[in-house]
Design a protein around this motif. Structure first.
Motif: not given
Lengths: 366, 167
Positions: A54-55, A57-59, A61-62, B79-82, B84
């Motif tokens: 994941q990008t 930015f998305q990481g 949330v983990w 696209k940004i949704c972690p 999907q």
């Protein structure tokens, strides 16, 4: 007719005192533990591998979902590691707000530790009182970022939004009543004869052993080592804060209790300083539209409530996601000292040993 | 000598009991007399907790004043949704210059309520509302879309369908 035999039993994985799904293999000689091995992995989700797909930015949330009792502290480590990787400077007001929320999170984590640790040993009242104060902190989390537990509080480069209106009032109200609340817990526990018998001299871990096993956080400080990353390698706005690192030399469960109580007082002091010296200005740095890392690697360690949480990130040239991501989780490394603490002691004391390590299995298994 | 006295006379227990006794007395003498400004706990189904303005609830599609969907299918949220959970199909509509979402699916059972989608939206066409009673009996009830049996994503959202308070 009677044989002397060692008995093997399992503590957990579904045992209320193991704080999640921890299984401990025990070999007992009567009531004495001769052999103790923690077995982990029941909550493994593969966070590190997921984050690599994941990008950046998305990481984030983990990181909430690793140590769910101190999500804000985990977010801070992630955000700062990424800022190190991309070379972003965070505005000063954002640094102060981060410090403020991080200290609130330390209070919440220590309160949940106190509550469950006392409940394990047999003091139920503290549980209810500690959760009462934790509720106020969670309300502040909700006011700031909209969620109570899995906060996703910070962003790479600063904060999403400024403090909400009325936040200062909430903080003031909390700080006015919190010292009396700590006194309440101490009145209930510090002098109590049962508490003292269950904790003094139980689950000892000397400073040499603690350093050799890489144990950090309050467990290390209770052994007399004044190592706190907030002081040693200041991050966020901790360089400008005036606070002490409480230490004890007894290295037993009672000393760890005293260290954490003193830490809560210091956290309240830091929060007061943050509110007094809050600078004005923007809360978000200017970011490039698409984050692309050059090839380099960073390791950034911050002081989570449980100890040193370190994020190791390797960026790939032209790629939007990390090539390698690794977390040095404090709970995982602190748990390795459990055999040293428990072996030779009584089986009733292993509950105190697990409680005093302040483990969260979401972070250990990842 | 001092130690024996301290063992015989339980000062430590008395200290703890004074804390619990104080709280007990406070509740005992003020309960049901409306003197307590607020109780720490509220009885949930009857008294629903007030959420903060920034609370992150269920994803909701917004419409503008003419009743048109604001979404223009830029796919930023998808696209940004972690996890999907958003699926959008682009389409055309008569008398509308911007693209129009033919399909906007939202799988709520996998949503983690991080609000990244709302943050990425440049047209303010989605929000997370303040709904937190999201339980349902069937798995299909978590698949929200633009059409369906009361399970669409517009405002007002189907609040209270599974709420205990409504029974």
């Amino acid at each position: 007719m009677f044989k002397n035999e060692e008995m093997e039993i399992n503590l957990g994985p579904q045992h209320p005192s193991t704080h999640g799904v921890l299984r401990v293999k025990l070999r007992l000689d009567g009531e004495t533990i001769t052999h103790c091995r923690p077995v982990i992995g029941y909550l493994h989700r593969g966070v590190e591998k997921i984050c690599e797909n994941q990008t950046f930015f998305q990481g984030q949330v983990w990181t909430d979902r690793m140590d769910y009792c101190s999500a804000v502290a985990n977010n801070l480590g992630w955000a700062e590691a990424n800022e190190k990787l991309f070379g972003i400077t965070v505005p000063r007001r954002a640094q102060y707000i981060r410090t403020l929320l991080n200290e609130f999170n330390r209070l919440a984590s220590h309160l949940i530790w106190l509550a469950t640790h006392a409940l394990d040993i047999g003091a139920m009242t503290v549980f209810l009182y500690a959760f009462r104060e934790r509720e106020d902190i969670l309300d502040m989390n909700e006011a700031f970022c909209g969620s109570r537990l899995t906060t996703t509080a910070f962003r790479i480069g600063g904060l999403r939004e400024d403090l909400p209106p009325g936040f200062e009032k909430l903080v003031k109200k909390f700080l006015a009543k919190f010292p009396t609340c700590i006194e309440e817990y101490e009145n209930l526990l510090s002098e109590n004869r049962i508490w003292k018998k269950r904790t003094i001299g139980v689950a000892k871990l000397s400073a040499e052993d603690a350093i050799a096993m890489g144990v950090t956080g309050p467990v290390l400080r209770a052994a007399g080592v004044p190592y706190d990353i907030r002081k040693a390698f200041p991050y966020a706005a901790y360089a400008e804060m005036d606070f002490e690192v409480p230490t004890r030399t007894e290295a037993d469960t009672y000393a760890r209790y005293l260290v954490r109580m003193a830490e809560m007082r210091q956290s309240a002091r830091i929060i007061q300083q943050c509110m007094d010296g809050m600078p004005e200005g923007p809360v978000m740095a200017k970011l490039p539209k698409i984050m692309r890392a050059e090839v380099n690697e960073v390791y950034h360690a911050t002081e989570a409530p449980k100890g040193e949480i370190g994020y190791y990130l390797v960026g790939e040239k032209g790629s939007g996601n990390p090539y390698r991501f690794h977390v040095r989780a404090p709970g995982f490394i602190n748990l390795q000292s459990l055999p040293k603490m428990a072996e030779g002691g009584l089986i009733a004391d292993i509950v105190a040993a697990i409680g005093t390590l302040d483990i969260v299995l979401g972070e250990i298994d990842r | 000598m001092n130690k024996i006295l301290r063992t015989l006379i339980p000062f430590d227990i008395a200290k703890g009991l004074s804390v619990t006794g104080k709280h007990f007395a406070k509740v005992f003498f003020t309960a049901n007399r409306r003197k307590v400004p607020f109780h720490i706990v509220s009885e949930y189904p009857e008294v629903i907790a007030k959420v903060q303005p920034r609370f992150r609830g269920r994803l909701t599609l917004l419409k503008d004043e003419q009743g048109e969907i604001k979404c223009v299918c830029c796919l930023a949220c998808e696209k940004i949704c972690p996890t999907q959970v958003i699926t959008i199909d682009k389409g055309k509509k008569e008398g509308r210059k911007m693209p129009f979402p033919v399909r906007y699916d939202f799988e709520m059972e996998r949503c983690i309520f991080c609000e990244f989608c709302v943050e990425s939206c440049g047209f303010d066409s989605i929000i997370l509302n303040h709904q937190f009673e999201l339980a349902a009996y069937n798995r299909e009830d978590f698949s929200l879309g633009m059409e369906g049996l009361g399970q669409n994503m517009y405002e007002p959202s189907p609040v209270g369908k599974f709420s205990v308070a409504d029974d």
